[in-house]
Design a protein around this motif. Structure first.
Motif, mmCIF file in Angstrom:
data_model
loop_
_atom_site.group_PDB
_atom_site.id
_atom_site.type_symbol
_atom_site.label_atom_id
_atom_site.label_comp_id
_atom_site.label_asym_id
_atom_site.label_seq_id
_atom_site.Cartn_x
_atom_site.Cartn_y
_atom_site.Cartn_z
ATOM 1 N N UNK A 123 0.981 -1.120 0.112
ATOM 2 C CA UNK A 123 -0.047 0.022 -0.084
ATOM 3 C C UNK A 123 0.869 1.240 0.040
ATOM 4 N N UNK A 124 1.924 1.266 0.746
ATOM 5 C CA UNK A 124 2.798 2.328 0.638
ATOM 6 C C UNK A 124 3.406 2.733 -0.693
ATOM 7 N N UNK A 125 3.666 1.486 -1.313
ATOM 8 C CA UNK A 125 4.564 1.826 -2.719
ATOM 9 C C UNK A 125 3.480 2.465 -3.596
ATOM 10 N N UNK A 126 2.061 1.977 -3.286
ATOM 11 C CA UNK A 126 0.965 2.582 -4.104
ATOM 12 C C UNK A 126 0.844 3.990 -3.931
ATOM 13 N N UNK A 127 0.906 4.420 -2.520
ATOM 14 C CA UNK A 127 0.648 5.851 -2.193
ATOM 15 C C UNK A 127 1.818 6.730 -2.649
ATOM 16 N N UNK A 128 3.216 6.098 -2.672
ATOM 17 C CA UNK A 128 4.146 7.014 -2.976
ATOM 18 C C UNK A 128 4.129 6.989 -4.625
ATOM 19 N N UNK A 129 3.827 6.022 -5.271
ATOM 20 C CA UNK A 129 3.519 5.976 -6.885
ATOM 21 C C UNK A 129 2.693 7.140 -7.247
#
Length: 483
Positions: A123-129
């Protein structure tokens, strides 16, 4: 604040409550207070990491989305996923249905830590993306006003934290008491509380990243730690002749074997060479140098044994093996994947690992083949952590474990190191180079029963020649002895 930002923080609030109520709240209130399930010391660490992740989401709701908070989420999640993998790692390879603690959807509770922390990182990777460079919200640094729904996330966190504090204090105790490896079931009465400092001793031991696998590699010279023979009396050998091995052999000989039907000697060296020689040990018939890193990591070769007239097994001290077959039509150019160099007429058939149980944390230095039972036999090397010799047998059909037997244990003296093992008529003969003797082990017994004295020398390899003779290798000299 825009409606879009408000929706974002509502999602953060929902995620915060999901993290604290579902895994942490259910584990404490329902599984703990309801079903009596207490967390072990590793469970507590997973649970603490989840609480820190949730606490960081509360900071985001209160002070806005900032890079440092995302960094903290990633930091706590990496700690959490490490602890989850550390926790489940000892149970991944158990038989089906085995484990401990209660199950949720068929998975034991500690296993869920891997899934949860992996999901957080995803989820963090999606937010940062999607947010890109627009991470800083509420740039003026003012405290955000919380809606009732967002405030509920704070209430949920402190309520679950309170319940966990009760469980931690009653079941683990205040410092210096520490969590249990195998906790007893939850109890509301002090008589059922089990406060302990036992696990401090494990934490204060010398640290190694490999844990129980930090076993020293085999020592191939005379071992200064063992000078006393296991048996003070025994038969002696009569020297028949010496033969100088071909000069083309590269490396130090680690083991040798002889097949009476094919009348071929096989020997391995410390440079991953396998040599097949004629009966007189004068001519090299075939040779290959095995690639030790292709497919399976094979540590330095220590054992060789014929398992049929045309099939030879070689093994490294880490129990990784290669089955090689004599095939007159085989071309070395077709064996590029397995061999670094060699001659025609020989090919690789199988690579694999022998997996044991009792000798899992020990290396080996020998290999023998039992034709009667069609089994492979290895003996473990004693070490400072496991001063035992385990005789382990494997099927040559599927190379899986058949049996294990402890044949030596002595808390006062380091056990014998068998550098070469051969079998004659259901009797195992093991070369012990440090005490300069051949130890005798009945194939059906559980202990060494006698010894054959050797003349002075630094013998490293043993073969049986025509039942009544031994061949011992020292350096470049192969010496024939009669019993």
């Amino acid at each position: 604040m825009t409606d879009k930002s408000e929706r974002f923080y509502n999602v953060v609030a929902l995620a915060s409550m999901t993290l604290i109520i579902l895994p942490v709240g259910i584990a404490c209130v329902i599984l703990g207070f309801g079903f009596g399930d207490n967390p072990c010391i590793l469970c507590w660490q997973e649970r603490a990491a989840l609480m820190f992740v949730t606490l960081t989401t509360l900071f985001i709701m209160r002070y806005g989305l900032r890079p440092k908070y995302l960094g903290l989420l990633i930091f706590y999640s990496t700690i959490g996923i490490f602890m989850a993998l550390r926790h489940t790692g000892g149970h991944f390879l158990r038989d089906i249905g085995q484990g401990f603690a209660l199950e949720i959807f068929g998975l034991h509770t500690y296993t869920w830590g891997v899934i949860i922390f992996w999901s957080i990182l995803l989820i963090l990777s999606i937010v940062l993306f999607f947010l890109g460079s627009n991470l800083i919200d509420n740039e003026d640094g003012e405290v955000r006003y919380l809606s009732k729904f967002q405030s509920l996330a704070f209430v949920s966190f402190f309520v679950i934290l309170f319940f966990n504090s009760i469980q931690a204090f009653t079941q683990v105790g205040p410092p210096p008491f520490i969590g249990h490896s195998d906790p007893v079931r939850f109890s509301w009465t002090p008589k059922g509380w089990n406060w302990s400092t036992k696990n401090w001793s494990g934490l204060l031991k010398p640290f190694s990243l490999r844990g129980n696998y930090s076993i020293e590699k085999p020592y191939f010279k005379h071992d200064v730690r063992r000078k006393i023979a296991m048996f003070q009396s025994g038969d002696t050998l009569v020297k028949v002749k010496d033969i100088t091995l071909p000069s083309r052999i590269r490396g130090e000989v680690r083991d040798i074997d002889y097949h009476t039907e094919s009348k071929i000697f096989a020997l391995v060296t410390d440079q991953y060479y396998l040599y097949l020689l004629d009966e007189k040990l004068e001519s090299i018939l075939y040779y290959v140098r095995i690639d030790p890193l292709y497919s399976i990591d094979i540590k330095s070769l220590v054992g060789v044994s014929f398992i049929s007239p045309r099939r030879i097994m070689v093994i490294g001290f880490n129990k990784s093996f290669v089955i090689i077959r004599i095939n007159d039509r085989a071309k070395i150019v077709d064996q590029y994947a397995g061999f670094l160099e060699g001659s025609n007429g020989i090919e690789e058939k199988i690579r694999g690992n022998l997996s044991s149980v009792r000798s899992k944390y020990a290396y080996i230095r020998c290999l023998a083949y039992d034709k009667k039972t069609q089994e492979l036999v290895i003996l473990s090397i004693p070490n400072e952590k496991n001063n035992r010799v385990i005789a382990t047998r494997f099927s040559t059909t599927d190379f899986l474990l058949n049996s294990e037997r402890e044949i030596f244990i002595d808390d006062n003296d380091l056990g014998p190191v068998i550098s070469s093992l051969k079998l004659i008529d259901s009797i195992l003969f093991g070369l012990e180079p440090n005490s300069n003797e051949i130890l005798i082990l009945d194939n059906e017994s559980a202990a060494f029963s006698g010894a054959i004295k050797l003349p002075k020398g630094n013998f490293q390899a043993l073969a049986v020649y025509k039942k009544d003779q031994f061949v011992l290798v020292e350096g470049r000299i192969a010496t024939f002895f009669s019993k």
